[in-house]
Design a protein around this motif. Sequence first.
Motif, PDB file in Angstrom:
ATOM      1  N   VAL A  80       3.760   2.441  -0.317  1.00 25.16           N
ATOM      2  CA  VAL A  80       3.692   3.258  -1.534  1.00 25.16           C
ATOM      3  C   VAL A  80       3.545   4.732  -1.168  1.00 25.16           C
ATOM      4  O   VAL A  80       4.197   5.604  -1.755  1.00 25.16           O
ATOM      5  CB  VAL A  80       2.515   2.801  -2.417  1.00 25.16           C
ATOM      6  N   LEU A  81       2.700   5.031  -0.184  1.00 25.75           N
ATOM      7  CA  LEU A  81       2.476   6.406   0.250  1.00 25.75           C
ATOM      8  C   LEU A  81       3.768   7.025   0.773  1.00 25.75           C
ATOM      9  O   LEU A  81       4.068   8.199   0.509  1.00 25.75           O
ATOM     10  CB  LEU A  81       1.394   6.439   1.330  1.00 25.75           C
ATOM     11  N   SER A  82       4.547   6.250   1.501  1.00 19.48           N
ATOM     12  CA  SER A  82       5.804   6.753   2.051  1.00 19.48           C
ATOM     13  C   SER A  82       6.796   7.100   0.941  1.00 19.48           C
ATOM     14  O   SER A  82       7.437   8.153   0.970  1.00 19.48           O
ATOM     15  CB  SER A  82       6.411   5.724   3.003  1.00 19.48           C
ATOM     16  N   ALA A  83       6.929   6.197  -0.035  1.00 16.20           N
ATOM     17  CA  ALA A  83       7.829   6.470  -1.153  1.00 16.20           C
ATOM     18  C   ALA A  83       7.359   7.673  -1.951  1.00 16.20           C
ATOM     19  O   ALA A  83       8.161   8.515  -2.383  1.00 16.20           O
ATOM     20  CB  ALA A  83       7.919   5.237  -2.052  1.00 16.20           C
ATOM     21  N   LEU A  84       6.064   7.785  -2.143  1.00 19.19           N
ATOM     22  CA  LEU A  84       5.495   8.918  -2.885  1.00 19.19           C
ATOM     23  C   LEU A  84       5.737  10.225  -2.145  1.00 19.19           C
ATOM     24  O   LEU A  84       6.123  11.232  -2.758  1.00 19.19           O
ATOM     25  CB  LEU A  84       3.999   8.689  -3.089  1.00 19.19           C
ATOM     26  N   ALA A  85       5.537  10.221  -0.837  1.00 20.29           N
ATOM     27  CA  ALA A  85       5.760  11.431  -0.047  1.00 20.29           C
ATOM     28  C   ALA A  85       7.210  11.872  -0.100  1.00 20.29           C
ATOM     29  O   ALA A  85       7.521  13.068  -0.168  1.00 20.29           O
ATOM     30  CB  ALA A  85       5.331  11.191   1.406  1.00 20.29           C
ATOM     31  N   ALA A  86       8.118  10.904  -0.091  1.00 20.71           N
ATOM     32  CA  ALA A  86       9.549  11.228  -0.102  1.00 20.71           C
ATOM     33  C   ALA A  86      10.004  11.787  -1.435  1.00 20.71           C
ATOM     34  O   ALA A  86      10.896  12.647  -1.493  1.00 20.71           O
ATOM     35  CB  ALA A  86      10.362   9.979   0.238  1.00 20.71           C
TER      36      ALA A  86
ATOM     37  N   ALA B 239      11.009  21.926   4.285  1.00 22.62           N
ATOM     38  CA  ALA B 239      10.801  21.986   5.733  1.00 22.62           C
ATOM     39  C   ALA B 239      10.342  20.624   6.231  1.00 22.62           C
ATOM     40  O   ALA B 239       9.764  19.828   5.484  1.00 22.62           O
ATOM     41  CB  ALA B 239       9.771  23.058   6.090  1.00 22.62           C
ATOM     42  N   ILE B 240      10.614  20.367   7.486  1.00 21.55           N
ATOM     43  CA  ILE B 240      10.166  19.124   8.110  1.00 21.55           C
ATOM     44  C   ILE B 240       8.672  19.236   8.395  1.00 21.55           C
ATOM     45  O   ILE B 240       8.231  20.170   9.058  1.00 21.55           O
ATOM     46  CB  ILE B 240      10.942  18.850   9.401  1.00 21.55           C
ATOM     47  N   GLY B 241       7.903  18.318   7.885  1.00 20.44           N
ATOM     48  CA  GLY B 241       6.467  18.381   8.077  1.00 20.44           C
ATOM     49  C   GLY B 241       5.814  17.056   7.762  1.00 20.44           C
ATOM     50  O   GLY B 241       6.411  15.987   7.938  1.00 20.44           O
ATOM     51  N   LEU B 242       4.596  17.119   7.214  1.00 14.84           N
ATOM     52  CA  LEU B 242       3.812  15.917   6.954  1.00 14.84           C
ATOM     53  C   LEU B 242       4.507  14.926   6.020  1.00 14.84           C
ATOM     54  O   LEU B 242       4.476  13.721   6.282  1.00 14.84           O
ATOM     55  CB  LEU B 242       2.441  16.306   6.390  1.00 14.84           C
TER      56      LEU B 242
ATOM     57  N   LEU C 231       5.061  10.985   6.824  1.00 14.34           N
ATOM     58  CA  LEU C 231       4.544   9.915   5.970  1.00 14.34           C
ATOM     59  C   LEU C 231       5.669   8.980   5.525  1.00 14.34           C
ATOM     60  O   LEU C 231       5.496   7.755   5.482  1.00 14.34           O
ATOM     61  CB  LEU C 231       3.844  10.503   4.753  1.00 14.34           C
ATOM     62  N   ALA C 232       6.816   9.569   5.194  1.00 14.63           N
ATOM     63  CA  ALA C 232       7.958   8.752   4.782  1.00 14.63           C
ATOM     64  C   ALA C 232       8.445   7.861   5.919  1.00 14.63           C
ATOM     65  O   ALA C 232       8.938   6.745   5.678  1.00 14.63           O
ATOM     66  CB  ALA C 232       9.086   9.651   4.287  1.00 14.63           C
ATOM     67  N   LEU C 233       8.327   8.331   7.139  1.00 14.71           N
ATOM     68  CA  LEU C 233       8.747   7.548   8.304  1.00 14.71           C
ATOM     69  C   LEU C 233       7.834   6.354   8.564  1.00 14.71           C
ATOM     70  O   LEU C 233       8.229   5.403   9.242  1.00 14.71           O
ATOM     71  CB  LEU C 233       8.784   8.437   9.550  1.00 14.71           C
ATOM     72  N   LEU C 234       6.611   6.403   8.026  1.00 17.24           N
ATOM     73  CA  LEU C 234       5.666   5.315   8.271  1.00 17.24           C
ATOM     74  C   LEU C 234       6.180   3.986   7.741  1.00 17.24           C
ATOM     75  O   LEU C 234       5.928   2.935   8.331  1.00 17.24           O
ATOM     76  CB  LEU C 234       4.311   5.635   7.631  1.00 17.24           C
ATOM     77  N   ALA C 235       6.906   4.014   6.610  1.00 18.57           N
ATOM     78  CA  ALA C 235       7.366   2.767   5.993  1.00 18.57           C
ATOM     79  C   ALA C 235       8.326   2.000   6.905  1.00 18.57           C
ATOM     80  O   ALA C 235       8.076   0.827   7.217  1.00 18.57           O
ATOM     81  CB  ALA C 235       8.004   3.051   4.634  1.00 18.57           C
ATOM     82  N   PRO C 236       9.439   2.606   7.362  1.00 20.05           N
ATOM     83  CA  PRO C 236      10.324   1.829   8.246  1.00 20.05           C
ATOM     84  C   PRO C 236       9.689   1.491   9.585  1.00 20.05           C
ATOM     85  O   PRO C 236       9.960   0.426  10.148  1.00 20.05           O
ATOM     86  CB  PRO C 236      11.544   2.737   8.413  1.00 20.05           C
ATOM     87  N   MET C 237       8.830   2.376  10.098  1.00 15.20           N
ATOM     88  CA  MET C 237       8.150   2.083  11.365  1.00 15.20           C
ATOM     89  C   MET C 237       7.247   0.869  11.221  1.00 15.20           C
ATOM     90  O   MET C 237       7.239  -0.027  12.066  1.00 15.20           O
ATOM     91  CB  MET C 237       7.357   3.306  11.822  1.00 15.20           C
ATOM     92  N   GLN C 238       6.479   0.843  10.141  1.00 17.79           N
ATOM     93  CA  GLN C 238       5.566  -0.274   9.914  1.00 17.79           C
ATOM     94  C   GLN C 238       6.339  -1.570   9.698  1.00 17.79           C
ATOM     95  O   GLN C 238       5.988  -2.612  10.275  1.00 17.79           O
ATOM     96  CB  GLN C 238       4.694   0.000   8.688  1.00 17.79           C
ATOM     97  N   MET C 239       7.383  -1.517   8.858  1.00 22.24           N
ATOM     98  CA  MET C 239       8.134  -2.736   8.565  1.00 22.24           C
ATOM     99  C   MET C 239       8.817  -3.283   9.817  1.00 22.24           C
ATOM    100  O   MET C 239       8.869  -4.508  10.007  1.00 22.24           O
ATOM    101  CB  MET C 239       9.158  -2.467   7.466  1.00 22.24           C
ATOM    102  N   TYR C 240       9.341  -2.412  10.657  1.00 23.68           N
ATOM    103  CA  TYR C 240       9.969  -2.887  11.892  1.00 23.68           C
ATOM    104  C   TYR C 240       8.935  -3.594  12.767  1.00 23.68           C
ATOM    105  O   TYR C 240       9.193  -4.684  13.293  1.00 23.68           O
ATOM    106  CB  TYR C 240      10.592  -1.715  12.650  1.00 23.68           C
ATOM    107  N   TRP C 241       7.784  -2.983  12.923  1.00 26.50           N
ATOM    108  CA  TRP C 241       6.730  -3.566  13.757  1.00 26.50           C
ATOM    109  C   TRP C 241       6.278  -4.914  13.212  1.00 26.50           C
ATOM    110  O   TRP C 241       6.156  -5.898  13.965  1.00 26.50           O
ATOM    111  CB  TRP C 241       5.555  -2.594  13.840  1.00 26.50           C
TER     112      TRP C 241
END
Length: 272
Positions: A121-127, A207-210, A214-224
Amino acid sequence: MTPVLLITIAIGLCAAMTFAWAVQRRTGNSGWVDTIWSASVGLAALAALAFATTGEAGRQWTAAVLVLLWAARLATHIGGRSAGAGEDPRYEALIKEWGDKASSRLFWFLQVQAAAAFILVLSALAAATGEAAFPSIADGLAVVVALVALAGEAISDKQLAQFRKENAGRKAICDVGLWRWSRHPNYFFEWLFWCAWPVMALGSHAAIGLPLLLALLAPMQMYWLLVHVSGIPPLEAHMLASRGERFRIYQSKVNAFFPGPRRHATSEEIAQ
């Protein structure tokens, strides 16, 4: 993203997984756990995006619709599959391993799932809460990625369900359609769906930042989770135990996760 909103969402997800725990304990059917988890992610994302105080409304509602489509499809699919079915073999193995402590261990295991849901949810919200003009090229690409993933996972699940129906009572291995190119195409497309959020973040933030991190956390977590923890490892252990050499040959020919060309199994690979 206000702290009060995030805390409220976190508490709601913990409550949802507590309810899932109670349902599993009463019914002995862990399929309802994943059904409730999927629905709770969709509802939490809707609440987060609806009450967000920053960002373009069009982008927020686009993100909300995508997550709701994902949640509705997955919850409906798992719920339909679970109705009248026995225990999920992955949960069954865990409960057997935990023994007398199964009830308490399962409770905390599901609270970990609540934490995983919060990250999604946090990743989608950040995006979706960036201030950049909507729509952008990245927004369009994110929608395409999400829709392709939803379609691919739905097709994978339908092909598997049809195969099981046609081979009822037989210990056959699904090797048709998308399952010829990946041993777990449904998991691959599940992961691909969450790749839409870092793509959207690239277009929504100046800009590329936090937010992108945060958005990258979703695919990283799901892959793991899917490849290394609760997806492929326990499911393939079950398949090896129930299908034996036939599944081992299938493993030697077909990629576990990413779809790709089939290989010719060597005698050494089959013997492993």
